[in-house]
Motif scaffolding. Structure first.
Motif, PDB file in Angstrom:
ATOM      1  N   ASN A  40       0.795  -1.225  -0.085  1.00 27.34           N
ATOM      2  CA  ASN A  40      -0.014  -0.025   0.028  1.00 27.34           C
ATOM      3  C   ASN A  40       0.910   1.194  -0.013  1.00 27.34           C
ATOM      4  O   ASN A  40       0.467   2.251  -0.491  1.00 27.34           O
ATOM      5  N   LEU A  41       2.050   1.276   0.583  1.00 28.95           N
ATOM      6  CA  LEU A  41       3.131   2.394   0.579  1.00 28.95           C
ATOM      7  C   LEU A  41       3.308   2.654  -0.981  1.00 28.95           C
ATOM      8  O   LEU A  41       3.329   3.934  -1.436  1.00 28.95           O
ATOM      9  N   PHE A  42       3.812   1.532  -1.693  1.00 30.41           N
ATOM     10  CA  PHE A  42       3.852   1.764  -3.142  1.00 30.41           C
ATOM     11  C   PHE A  42       2.843   2.311  -3.865  1.00 30.41           C
ATOM     12  O   PHE A  42       3.169   3.141  -4.795  1.00 30.41           O
ATOM     13  N   ARG A  43       1.863   1.439  -3.728  1.00 27.55           N
ATOM     14  CA  ARG A  43       0.658   1.690  -4.607  1.00 27.55           C
ATOM     15  C   ARG A  43       0.203   3.325  -4.408  1.00 27.55           C
ATOM     16  O   ARG A  43      -0.186   3.874  -5.323  1.00 27.55           O
ATOM     17  N   ALA A  58      11.000   1.333  -7.111  1.00 26.46           N
ATOM     18  CA  ALA A  58      11.857   2.758  -6.519  1.00 26.46           C
ATOM     19  C   ALA A  58      12.376   3.455  -7.669  1.00 26.46           C
ATOM     20  O   ALA A  58      12.265   4.608  -7.682  1.00 26.46           O
ATOM     21  N   ALA A  59      12.778   2.706  -8.795  1.00 28.70           N
ATOM     22  CA  ALA A  59      13.266   3.387  -9.973  1.00 28.70           C
ATOM     23  C   ALA A  59      12.289   4.030 -10.877  1.00 28.70           C
ATOM     24  O   ALA A  59      12.259   5.171 -11.293  1.00 28.70           O
ATOM     25  N   LEU A 113       4.985  10.669   1.774  1.00 28.63           N
ATOM     26  CA  LEU A 113       6.425  10.589   1.280  1.00 28.63           C
ATOM     27  C   LEU A 113       6.306  11.239  -0.232  1.00 28.63           C
ATOM     28  O   LEU A 113       7.487  11.352  -1.010  1.00 28.63           O
ATOM     29  N   VAL A 114       5.248  11.539  -0.824  1.00 31.30           N
ATOM     30  CA  VAL A 114       5.067  12.205  -2.467  1.00 31.30           C
ATOM     31  C   VAL A 114       4.771  13.550  -1.812  1.00 31.30           C
ATOM     32  O   VAL A 114       3.839  14.325  -1.252  1.00 31.30           O
ATOM     33  N   ILE A 115       6.036  14.444  -1.833  1.00 37.91           N
ATOM     34  CA  ILE A 115       6.248  15.802  -1.739  1.00 37.91           C
ATOM     35  C   ILE A 115       6.119  16.665  -2.634  1.00 37.91           C
ATOM     36  O   ILE A 115       6.720  16.620  -3.794  1.00 37.91           O
ATOM     37  N   ALA A 151      10.728   6.003  -2.592  1.00 36.18           N
ATOM     38  CA  ALA A 151      11.152   4.932  -3.267  1.00 36.18           C
ATOM     39  C   ALA A 151      12.268   4.588  -2.371  1.00 36.18           C
ATOM     40  O   ALA A 151      12.658   2.956  -2.262  1.00 36.18           O
ATOM     41  N   VAL A 152      12.981   5.303  -1.539  1.00 30.96           N
ATOM     42  CA  VAL A 152      13.749   4.575  -0.339  1.00 30.96           C
ATOM     43  C   VAL A 152      12.993   3.744   0.776  1.00 30.96           C
ATOM     44  O   VAL A 152      13.510   2.677   0.965  1.00 30.96           O
ATOM     45  N   ALA A 153      11.897   4.234   0.966  1.00 27.38           N
ATOM     46  CA  ALA A 153      11.101   3.397   2.040  1.00 27.38           C
ATOM     47  C   ALA A 153      10.644   2.184   1.615  1.00 27.38           C
ATOM     48  O   ALA A 153      10.582   1.112   2.415  1.00 27.38           O
ATOM     49  N   VAL A 154      10.354   2.056   0.268  1.00 27.12           N
ATOM     50  CA  VAL A 154       9.842   0.714  -0.317  1.00 27.12           C
ATOM     51  C   VAL A 154      10.928  -0.497  -0.233  1.00 27.12           C
ATOM     52  O   VAL A 154      10.699  -1.683   0.033  1.00 27.12           O
ATOM     53  N   ILE A 155      12.163   0.130  -0.543  1.00 24.69           N
ATOM     54  CA  ILE A 155      13.257  -0.831  -0.464  1.00 24.69           C
ATOM     55  C   ILE A 155      13.735  -1.278   1.018  1.00 24.69           C
ATOM     56  O   ILE A 155      13.816  -2.482   1.285  1.00 24.69           O
ATOM     57  N   VAL A 156      13.636  -0.276   1.848  1.00 21.01           N
ATOM     58  CA  VAL A 156      13.895  -0.610   3.412  1.00 21.01           C
ATOM     59  C   VAL A 156      12.910  -1.700   3.905  1.00 21.01           C
ATOM     60  O   VAL A 156      13.244  -2.644   4.595  1.00 21.01           O
ATOM     61  N   VAL A 157      11.612  -1.404   3.596  1.00 20.03           N
ATOM     62  CA  VAL A 157      10.629  -2.114   4.237  1.00 20.03           C
ATOM     63  C   VAL A 157      10.641  -3.516   3.609  1.00 20.03           C
ATOM     64  O   VAL A 157      10.494  -4.579   4.321  1.00 20.03           O
TER      65      VAL A 157
END
Length: 437
Positions: free
Chosen positions: A28-31, A99-100, A166-168, A181-187
């Motif tokens: 859901n973070l990514f979508r 993320a890319a 996180l969309v600023i 982009a960073v957050a989805v990789i970390v999670v």
């Protein structure tokens, strides 16, 4: 009375719960980040936005139709914990593409990642419920199922909110999603660590069960899907359970689709109120998921399903009445504070909470029923068959909703459809209860 919270202290449950929580959170973070970036930062045309939403929704749900049968076969034939590790490793690779896409504002990369996450969810879906009877005692399965369902909805809420944050928007009017982009990789990385701690869940050494599809891999996805669904639905109690769950998800699909237009066009409120609705609904389902375990004292049974469905329908009908009598919004959209300054706003919020609690109480025992009334060697395929039928029901409900709106039915009036469907769900729940006595 069974206290399911003690399961969170055990290794046989906590790593699985954490893995599922982080998976739903990241999904859901990514979508959310993707949708907000595309709608506000890339496209500025209503038709393009609508087309993107339709394509994205279709790409995400398509794997559930095509690959659920393969996912169920694999999960029943191999160590489920090993498959979890493979799936969570794949999530890291998927989120590198995602993320890319977020960083480069690339629509193709975003859609590739979204489709891959649909495949990821398809293969993880049968495992998250099917593994519970192998790791938990019979009296703990209902409580564990409730915690998984509650955690999923809290994760959906958290991921959605964080994705929005996180969309600023920059001072020049452009939108950026580098942090997302960073957050989805970390999670994804943390989820893989949690998945690595899930205890082994090797396939059960049981003979072929008469009446169930034969074990083994059929790589023909259409034939495998038909065989899986038909081989499961001919068993009356499973047919009723899957049909009941499918009605729940069909009703949920209609409600979820109607939240944004209901908030904006009926209540005249802004995005903060839409987020409030999502938060209330998520917390309500979580409360209902845990409460039903208390009521049933850990016993897997459908005796509260009819009452829960009727209660859900009653709350939806009240929501319709509140919406129908709401004055046509004029001027600017109101924020959360102004919306809640009106007593009717609180009535809407409390009513929505009631819908969600009743929904959680209805569906959780049914998922537990799916995984405890079939041989352990068949649990993943049973859940996979359920996922196929659920997906079809959600698509059918969405198409029906679109047709009704096209014919001029108002957003508020479509809530009557959900209220009527809850009566059918109650009847199915009653038939299931009768079949299990």
């Amino acid at each position: 009375m069974q206290d399911s919270l003690h399961l969170l202290k055990t290794r046989r449950f906590l790593p699985l719960f954490t893995t599922q929580f982080l998976g739903a959170f990241n999904d859901n973070l990514f979508r959310t980040s993707m949708v907000l970036l595309v709608i506000y930062g890339i496209y500025r045309d209503a038709e393009q936005e609508a087309a993107f939403s339709a394509i994205a929704g279709g790409l995400f749900i398509l794997p559930f139709f095509l690959l659920s049968a393969l996912a169920g076969q694999l999960a029943d034939a191999h160590d489920k914990a090993r498959i979890i590790r493979l799936v969570k490793t794949a999530e890291i690779l998927i989120m590198l593409f995602g993320a890319a896409g977020l960083y480069l504002h690339s629509i193709p990369l975003l859609l590739v990642a979204l489709t891959a996450m649909g495949i990821h969810s398809t293969f993880f879906g049968p495992i998250k419920y099917a593994i519970l009877p192998q790791h938990l005692e019979p009296g703990e399965v209902l409580g564990g199922t409730g915690l998984v369902e509650a955690g999923t909805y809290i994760a959906i809420l958290g991921g959605t909110i964080l994705g929005g944050l996180l969309v600023i928007e920059r001072g020049d009017g452009t939108y950026h999603a580098e942090l997302a982009a960073v957050a989805v990789i970390v999670v994804a990385l943390v989820g893989r660590i949690a998945g690595g701690l899930v205890p082994a869940a090797r396939p059960a050494d049981e003979a072929e069960i008469p009446g169930y599809p034969k074990r083994g891999m059929d790589w023909h996805i259409v034939r495998a899907s038909i065989t899986l669904v038909s081989g499961t639905l001919h068993i009356p109690r499973l047919f009723l359970a899957i049909l009941s769950i499918s009605f729940f998800w069909a009703m949920g699909a209609v409600l979820a689709a109607q939240f944004p237009p209901l908030v904006k066009n009926v209540f005249g409120a802004d995005q903060s109120v839409a987020t409030l609705f999502l938060a209330v609904f998520s917390v309500g389902v979580a409360v209902g998921s845990v409460a039903i375990n208390r009521l049933l004292a850990g016993q897997v049974a459908a005796r509260f399903a009819p009452a829960s469905a009727l209660m859900m329908g009653a709350f939806v009908l009240i929501l319709y009445l509140l919406s129908y009598n709401w004055a046509t919004p004029q001027g600017e959209l109101v924020g959360m504070r102004q919306f809640l300054s009106d007593a009717r706003g609180w009535a809407v919020v409390l009513d929505l909470f009631g819908v969600a609690v009743a929904g959680g109480m209805f569906v959780v025992p049914l998922y537990a029923f799916l995984t405890t009334t079939v041989p352990k060697s068949e649990t993943a395929r049973t859940v996979a068959a359920n996922n196929i039928v659920n997906s079809g029901a959600m698509v059918a409900a969405t198409v029906l909703l679109a047709g009704l709106i096209f014919l001029g039915v108002s957003v508020a009036e479509t809530l009557i459809l959900v209220a009527v469907a809850s009566v059918v769900a109650a009847w199915l729940g009653w038939k299931l209860h009768q079949a299990c006595d």
